[in-house]
Design a protein around this motif. Structure first.
Motif, PDB file in Angstrom:
ATOM      1  N   UNK A 248       0.831  -1.200   0.000  1.00  0.00           N
ATOM      2  CA  UNK A 248       0.000   0.000   0.000  1.00  0.00           C
ATOM      3  C   UNK A 248       0.870   1.257   0.000  1.00  0.00           C
ATOM      4  N   UNK A 249       1.927   1.257   0.789  1.00  0.00           N
ATOM      5  CA  UNK A 249       2.820   2.414   0.836  1.00  0.00           C
ATOM      6  C   UNK A 249       3.452   2.679  -0.524  1.00  0.00           C
ATOM      7  N   UNK A 250       3.961   1.625  -1.155  1.00  0.00           N
ATOM      8  CA  UNK A 250       4.604   1.787  -2.457  1.00  0.00           C
ATOM      9  C   UNK A 250       3.617   2.271  -3.510  1.00  0.00           C
ATOM     10  N   UNK A 251       2.386   1.733  -3.458  1.00  0.00           N
ATOM     11  CA  UNK A 251       1.372   2.139  -4.427  1.00  0.00           C
ATOM     12  C   UNK A 251       1.016   3.610  -4.254  1.00  0.00           C
ATOM     13  N   UNK A 252       0.780   4.016  -3.003  1.00  0.00           N
ATOM     14  CA  UNK A 252       0.340   5.386  -2.745  1.00  0.00           C
ATOM     15  C   UNK A 252       1.464   6.415  -2.868  1.00  0.00           C
ATOM     16  N   UNK A 253       2.714   5.964  -2.847  1.00  0.00           N
ATOM     17  CA  UNK A 253       3.851   6.868  -3.064  1.00  0.00           C
ATOM     18  C   UNK A 253       4.291   6.870  -4.530  1.00  0.00           C
ATOM     19  N   UNK A 254       3.516   6.208  -5.383  1.00  0.00           N
ATOM     20  CA  UNK A 254       3.754   6.161  -6.829  1.00  0.00           C
ATOM     21  C   UNK A 254       5.081   5.494  -7.174  1.00  0.00           C
ATOM     22  N   UNK A 255       5.446   4.482  -6.371  1.00  0.00           N
ATOM     23  CA  UNK A 255       6.677   3.746  -6.616  1.00  0.00           C
ATOM     24  C   UNK A 255       6.461   2.550  -7.543  1.00  0.00           C
ATOM     25  N   UNK A 256       5.207   2.182  -7.767  1.00  0.00           N
ATOM     26  CA  UNK A 256       4.883   1.072  -8.658  1.00  0.00           C
ATOM     27  C   UNK A 256       4.352   1.563  -9.997  1.00  0.00           C
ATOM     28  N   UNK A 257       3.649   2.685  -9.960  1.00  0.00           N
ATOM     29  CA  UNK A 257       3.072   3.310 -11.148  1.00  0.00           C
ATOM     30  C   UNK A 257       3.244   4.818 -11.028  1.00  0.00           C
ATOM     31  N   UNK A 258       3.140   5.508 -12.141  1.00  0.00           N
ATOM     32  CA  UNK A 258       3.172   6.967 -12.093  1.00  0.00           C
ATOM     33  C   UNK A 258       1.943   7.482 -11.355  1.00  0.00           C
TER      34      UNK A 258
END
Length: 339
Positions: A248-258
């Motif tokens: 969730x952290x990576x997703x919401x920090x735009x580390x997986x997608x722009x």
């Protein structure tokens, strides 16, 4: 780590339902609640601990959606791409207008290999189809590829596991990698989900919870003959509670997608219940409250598996409830929300 960091109300629910699993609630990186209960292995009395891996069933459809969105960002695919133009697999009775968007939002109208609107017991699927043969997406095709359409394309939301099986095959074709390898390399590693993976039930790594089914006579049995031997694009990954928090952290920090693509993933595209303000994005459930989004959440239920996890945008809270029993995660999850 204090594994008894839990409110008395949640603990009361855990004791009442004999919950087996892990609970984790964090804001940013601050622990709000954390607790482990029950056995990862009942036969050998091995307790669940904070690093235990749990199956999450359909809770990992969001991983499939992220994978598809990553390929779209690379220009290798689009949301408007038609299934009939991508996969060289015969679907003689499918509508040729089905797109990637339709599959992601459960609006393709295709038949499902396990239709939750008409079937109750997932384990019944494996009476005539040995579950130990189900190790990749193509193994599921005979269960639905020659069936007629259930609905017209785009007619309504119809939760559909087969649609995500097809998305997994798209990921494999476009990326040139096995689905599980793609997700591990491009999602799990980038999100530092070091303990997560798509494990086979006959080759589970250490510190992985076995799934248990409670019998009516008060006894229990494991779920090894009730679910596919290996999960894939529609469900069946194993994660730790902390790894799900990292996702969730990576997703919401735009580390997986722009940022732009993340917003597309999290857009409420289709109402899933006419009597409730709940929507579906790409691989994620979205609840609204007074025209604002109150939570993004994922869930999964299989025999011997129950799972709920959510991100609350207003508070930044992330909650994760993993269980290696068929029921329990929802009750604990709701009590956490109540407080």
């Amino acid at each position: 780590m204090n594994m008894n960091m839990l409110s008395e109300k949640v603990k009361a629910v855990i004791n009442k339902i004999d919950f087996s699993g892990n609970v984790l609630v964090k804001r940013n990186n601050d622990f709000i609640q954390q607790y482990s209960n029950g056995f990862a292995n009942c036969t050998h009395s091995i307790l669940n601990n904070e690093d235990t891996r749990f199956g999450i069933a359909s809770g990992c459809k969001i991983f499939t959606a992220v994978a598809i969105c990553q390929l779209i960002e690379k220009g290798q695919l689009s949301f408007a791409s038609k299934l009939s133009d991508i996969l060289n697999i015969p679907f003689p009775r499918f509508d040729e207008e089905i797109t990637i968007h339709h599959l992601l939002t459960h609006t393709a109208g295709i038949p499902d290999y396990f239709d939750e609107e008409v079937m109750e017991e997932f384990a019944d699927l494996w009476v005539n189809q040995p579950m130990y043969l189900m190790r990749n997406g193509r193994d599921f095709l005979p269960l639905f590829q020659n069936e007629p359409m259930k609905l017209k394309v785009g007619e309504r939301f119809h939760y559909n596991n087969a649609g995500y099986i097809l998305l997994g095959l798209v990921v494999e074709l476009v990326s040139g990698k096995g689905f599980d390898k793609y997700v591990i390399e491009n999602i799990f590693k980038r999100a530092h989900m070091e303990q997560s993976g798509y494990f086979e039930l006959d080759a589970l790594p250490s510190n992985t919870a076995l799934g248990y089914i409670d019998e009516e006579n008060g006894e229990w049995k494991s779920n090894i003959y009730s679910v596919p031997v290996k999960g894939g694009a529609d469900g069946g990954a194993f994660v730790t509670a902390e790894d799900m928090h990292r996702f969730w952290q990576a997703l919401m920090k735009f580390e997986l997608l722009s940022e732009t693509m993340t917003k597309q993933l999290l857009t409420p595209y289709i109402n899933t219940d006419n009597d409730y303000d709940r929507y579906y994005g790409y691989g994620v459930w979205i609840d609204k409250k007074e025209d604002s989004i109150s939570k993004y959440h994922v869930m999964g239920y299989d025999p011997g598996v129950s799972f709920h996890s959510a991100y609350y945008p207003e508070s930044g809270l992330i909650s994760v409830v993993c269980s290696n029993k068929s029921e329990g995660a929802f009750d604990v999850f709701k009590e956490i929300e109540n407080i």
